[in-house]
Design an enzyme around this catalytic site. Structure first.
Site, PDB file in Angstrom:
ATOM      1  N   LYS A  26      72.882  64.027  14.809  1.00 17.08           N
ATOM      2  CA  LYS A  26      73.288  64.977  15.842  1.00 17.08           C
ATOM      3  C   LYS A  26      72.146  65.177  16.836  1.00 17.08           C
ATOM      4  O   LYS A  26      70.972  65.261  16.445  1.00 17.08           O
ATOM      5  CB  LYS A  26      73.678  66.297  15.176  1.00 17.08           C
ATOM      6  N   SER A  99      80.299  72.318  16.068  1.00 14.29           N
ATOM      7  CA  SER A  99      79.639  71.637  17.163  1.00 14.29           C
ATOM      8  C   SER A  99      79.232  70.208  16.815  1.00 14.29           C
ATOM      9  O   SER A  99      78.793  69.453  17.683  1.00 14.29           O
ATOM     10  CB  SER A  99      78.396  72.443  17.581  1.00 14.29           C
ATOM     11  N   SER A 123      79.761  74.566  11.644  1.00 16.79           N
ATOM     12  CA  SER A 123      79.703  73.357  12.469  1.00 16.79           C
ATOM     13  C   SER A 123      79.543  72.061  11.683  1.00 16.79           C
ATOM     14  O   SER A 123      79.776  70.987  12.231  1.00 16.79           O
ATOM     15  CB  SER A 123      78.566  73.470  13.489  1.00 16.79           C
TER      16      SER A 123
END
Length: 401
Positions: A26, A99, A123
């Site tokens: 990420k 996210s 998330s």
């Protein structure tokens, strides 16, 4: 609609538990020499000098990093609708969730065999459920937390994603510097069902497959009890966002002064996604005092832990749907559910915040939903009971596959 915003090929060690595995990271997790931008043009000038410790551990175990994953800009959202790099689509072209949507979508599509994500209020689990992979939020402190663009030091953790429990278990043991968990029998496993928060506002088409999965666990020897958690929702709702906003200001202001001086004043104006820009303006204006924040960190979170511990007395895990709906269409911010309109953010995060605020481990396991759309079954254990939770998850995966 890309899952990866940058492709790379950073090879790890020649041996180790992750040799031959590929890793999507990420974009809010630092990789030395690459942009550390949280998928935001506002941080386009920021390049990390060092790997996050979780990245270091994965490389030392033999993994190869194949790219930085797209995400909801700066991790402040749950749709991964990124106005700069594009929206992330999951299976069937539906919302990947956020996210960590890019990580989940990359794992689900087979672009990578493992992924590093982050989890503040779900998330690392919500997009895993929408995309049909496994997402694991560890106990607070199980993984190193350095090298992450933080939202909340109290709630944040790096999280792990994988398509199966074998890989998830090896990734967890690598990140935690712990021995791998082993499969645990379901005979005598004590499950708890708490209606309030965990089962409220769930689409009946989602509840059915989740209930069916739990019935299979019980047929294999697990037992389930219904429990109450009075005031849990109100307690979490009163402190969760306030903690994040207050702690974000205390983390981001020094970071921006160090990395972007003298361009701090117009930082929010450089954020591409309007919702995230608005949040950063709210962060800049926040006036929460240190004593108020400390009270929320201690008294507020202690109350959440107390409620959950009472609800789990005599039990091993709570079980509930990871997500109350199947993945909605792209660009969705509000949904109709059981005849009522719901804002997507609280609908998705309400149940996920229980693990975040209590520091408990929770894992989203993929199950088949209606119209072949993936859903998630989420068991949550007590803090520091990660290895047993992963052991039960390994057996549950075998049972439900």
């Amino acid at each position: 609609m890309t899952a990866l915003i940058r492709e790379t090929n950073i090879k790890g060690a020649d041996s180790g538990a992750l040799l031959g595995e590929t890793l999507a990271v990420k974009a809010n997790i630092a990789i030395a020499g690459l942009s550390w931008d949280g998928a935001s043009p506002a941080l386009s000038k920021v390049v990390s000098n060092d790997h996050a410790s979780t990245v270091d551990r994965a490389l030392a175990a033999g993994a190869t990093i194949i790219g930085q994953a797209n995400m909801h800009e700066l991790a402040f959202g749950i749709t991964s609708d990124n106005a700069h790099f594009g929206v992330v689509a999951g299976p069937h072209g539906a919302m990947a969730g956020g996210s960590s949507g890019g990580t989940a979508a990359a794992v689900a599509a087979g672009l990578t065999t493992m992924g590093l994500a982050s989890d503040t209020g779900g998330s690392g689990r919500l997009p895993a459920a929408f995309c049909g992979c496994i997402g694991f939020r560890p106990s607070a402190g199980r993984y190193p937390g350095d090298g992450v663009l933080n939202l909340s030091i109290s709630l944040d953790t790096v999280s792990a994603m994988a398509p199966d429990m074998d890989r998830l278990t090896r990734l967890d043991s690598t990140l935690a510097d712990d021995k791998p968990s082993e499969a645990m029998p379901l005979e005598g496993l004590r499950l708890g069902r708490v209606q309030s928060v965990f089962w409220d506002n769930v689409d009946t088409r989602v509840a059915g497959p989740v209930e069916a999965a739990i019935e299979r666990l019980c047929a294999a020897g697990a037992v389930i009890e219904t429990r109450d958690a009075p005031d849990l929702h109100q307690t979490m709702d009163a402190i969760s966002l306030r903690i994040v906003i207050a702690e974000a200001k205390r983390w981001w202001m020094p970071f921006l002064e160090r990395e972007l001086q003298p361009d701090i004043s117009d930082f929010a104006d450089q954020i591409a996604s309007p919702d995230v820009a608005g949040i950063f303006r709210e962060i800049a204006a926040d006036e929460t005092t240190d004593s108020e924040l400390q009270s929320m960190r201690t008294q507020g979170r202690d109350r959440v832990c107390e409620i959950l511990e009472t609800a789990m007395d005599g039990l091993d895990v709570l079980v509930y749907p990871t997500v109350p709906i199947a993945a909605p269409k792209l660009h969705t911010e509000e949904v109709q559910l059981n005849g009522k309109s719901h804002a997507l953010f609280p609908l998705l995060t309400d149940r996920a915040l229980a693990a975040s605020l209590s520091g408990s481990p929770a894992i989203s396991l993929p199950i088949s939903g209606f119209d072949d759309r993936p859903l998630g079954l989420e068991p949550m254990a007590r803090p520091d009971d990660d290895r047993r939770l992963l052991g039960w998850a390994t057996t549950i995966e075998q049972l439900l596959s």
